[in-house]
Motif scaffolding. Structure first.
Motif, PDB file in Angstrom:
ATOM      1  N   LEU A 116       0.821  -1.218   0.000  1.00 57.11           N
ATOM      2  CA  LEU A 116       0.000   0.000   0.000  1.00 57.11           C
ATOM      3  C   LEU A 116       0.853   1.264   0.000  1.00 57.11           C
ATOM      4  O   LEU A 116       0.460   2.282  -0.569  1.00 57.11           O
ATOM      5  CB  LEU A 116      -0.917   0.010   1.218  1.00 57.11           C
ATOM      6  CG  LEU A 116      -1.877  -1.167   1.360  1.00 57.11           C
ATOM      7  CD1 LEU A 116      -2.616  -1.082   2.679  1.00 57.11           C
ATOM      8  CD2 LEU A 116      -2.847  -1.189   0.201  1.00 57.11           C
ATOM      9  N   CYS A 117       2.003   1.199   0.699  1.00 55.08           N
ATOM     10  CA  CYS A 117       2.848   2.378   0.837  1.00 55.08           C
ATOM     11  C   CYS A 117       4.202   1.935   1.382  1.00 55.08           C
ATOM     12  O   CYS A 117       4.411   0.756   1.665  1.00 55.08           O
ATOM     13  CB  CYS A 117       2.208   3.398   1.777  1.00 55.08           C
ATOM     14  SG  CYS A 117       2.015   2.811   3.469  1.00 55.08           S
ATOM     15  N   ILE A 118       5.076   2.899   1.557  1.00 61.14           N
ATOM     16  CA  ILE A 118       6.370   2.664   2.205  1.00 61.14           C
ATOM     17  C   ILE A 118       6.458   3.640   3.364  1.00 61.14           C
ATOM     18  O   ILE A 118       6.064   4.803   3.246  1.00 61.14           O
ATOM     19  CB  ILE A 118       7.536   2.926   1.221  1.00 61.14           C
ATOM     20  CG1 ILE A 118       7.587   1.827   0.167  1.00 61.14           C
ATOM     21  CG2 ILE A 118       8.858   3.006   1.962  1.00 61.14           C
ATOM     22  CD1 ILE A 118       8.681   2.014  -0.856  1.00 61.14           C
ATOM     23  N   ILE A 119       6.993   3.166   4.488  1.00 62.39           N
ATOM     24  CA  ILE A 119       7.279   4.056   5.611  1.00 62.39           C
ATOM     25  C   ILE A 119       8.781   3.964   5.871  1.00 62.39           C
ATOM     26  O   ILE A 119       9.315   2.888   6.144  1.00 62.39           O
ATOM     27  CB  ILE A 119       6.466   3.694   6.863  1.00 62.39           C
ATOM     28  CG1 ILE A 119       4.977   3.886   6.569  1.00 62.39           C
ATOM     29  CG2 ILE A 119       6.909   4.569   8.040  1.00 62.39           C
ATOM     30  CD1 ILE A 119       4.056   3.616   7.725  1.00 62.39           C
ATOM     31  N   GLU A 120       9.430   5.124   5.769  1.00 64.63           N
ATOM     32  CA  GLU A 120      10.871   5.188   5.997  1.00 64.63           C
ATOM     33  C   GLU A 120      11.123   5.470   7.465  1.00 64.63           C
ATOM     34  O   GLU A 120      10.579   6.414   8.036  1.00 64.63           O
ATOM     35  CB  GLU A 120      11.493   6.307   5.153  1.00 64.63           C
ATOM     36  CG  GLU A 120      12.961   6.484   5.422  1.00 64.63           C
ATOM     37  CD  GLU A 120      13.524   7.791   4.889  1.00 64.63           C
ATOM     38  OE1 GLU A 120      14.706   8.021   5.113  1.00 64.63           O
ATOM     39  OE2 GLU A 120      12.782   8.564   4.268  1.00 64.63           O
TER      40      GLU A 120
END
Length: 159
Positions: A116-120
């Protein structure tokens, strides 16, 4: 301190969950108390320098009261949706790199395991996968925004 800054402070305190915050500066005192019924903010502003007057008349102190009502989230429409929350603290990204397409968009159908997304977090890029199947109804976070643990990211209609 202008009204915009005071409103931002009220929003920040409401989100933080603190029950009371007091702020005192040279010319202003602010007390923000959060309760179960409503949030109340009292602002006392004192003139920075006294102004001499020609006739001896007592000047009333400047007192401004700001009261805001913080509405509880309505459990009407959103109750049928599943909320996908952030599993970690970091920076939210909607695409794998600036030149690549978005992972998901509103209205798109997703399956379990879809990214769904990337979290850094600390220079590590964590792909966030869906644990449910359904249709993306709303994306609750802007691209490149900081997110907290357990912060809602997406609303999904499982039907």
């Amino acid at each position: 301190m202008d009204i915009k800054e005071i409103q931002n402070l009220i929003k920040f305190v409401a989100k933080s969950g603190a029950s009371e915050v007091k702020l005192e500066m040279d010319d202003i005192k602010i007390t923000i108390k959060t309760g179960s019924e409503s949030d109340t903010t009292i602002v006392h502003q004192v003139p920075a320098t006294p102004i001499p007057q020609a006739t001896p008349v007592a000047a009333p102190p400047v007192v401004t009261e700001v009261t805001t009502q913080v509405k509880e989230p309505a459990a009407t429409e959103d109750s049928k949706y599943i909320t996908i929350k952030s599993p970690i603290i970091g920076t939210f990204y909607r695409k794998p790199s600036p030149d690549k397409p978005l992972f998901v968009e509103v209205g798109q159908t997703i399956a379990e395991g879809d990214v769904l997304c990337i979290i850094e977090a600390m220079k590590l890029f964590n792909e966030i996968e869906s644990e449910v199947s359904g249709k993306i109804v709303k994306i609750l976070v802007d691209d490149s925004s900081p997110v907290e643990f357990d912060q809602p990211l997406f609303l999904v209609d499982p039907s």
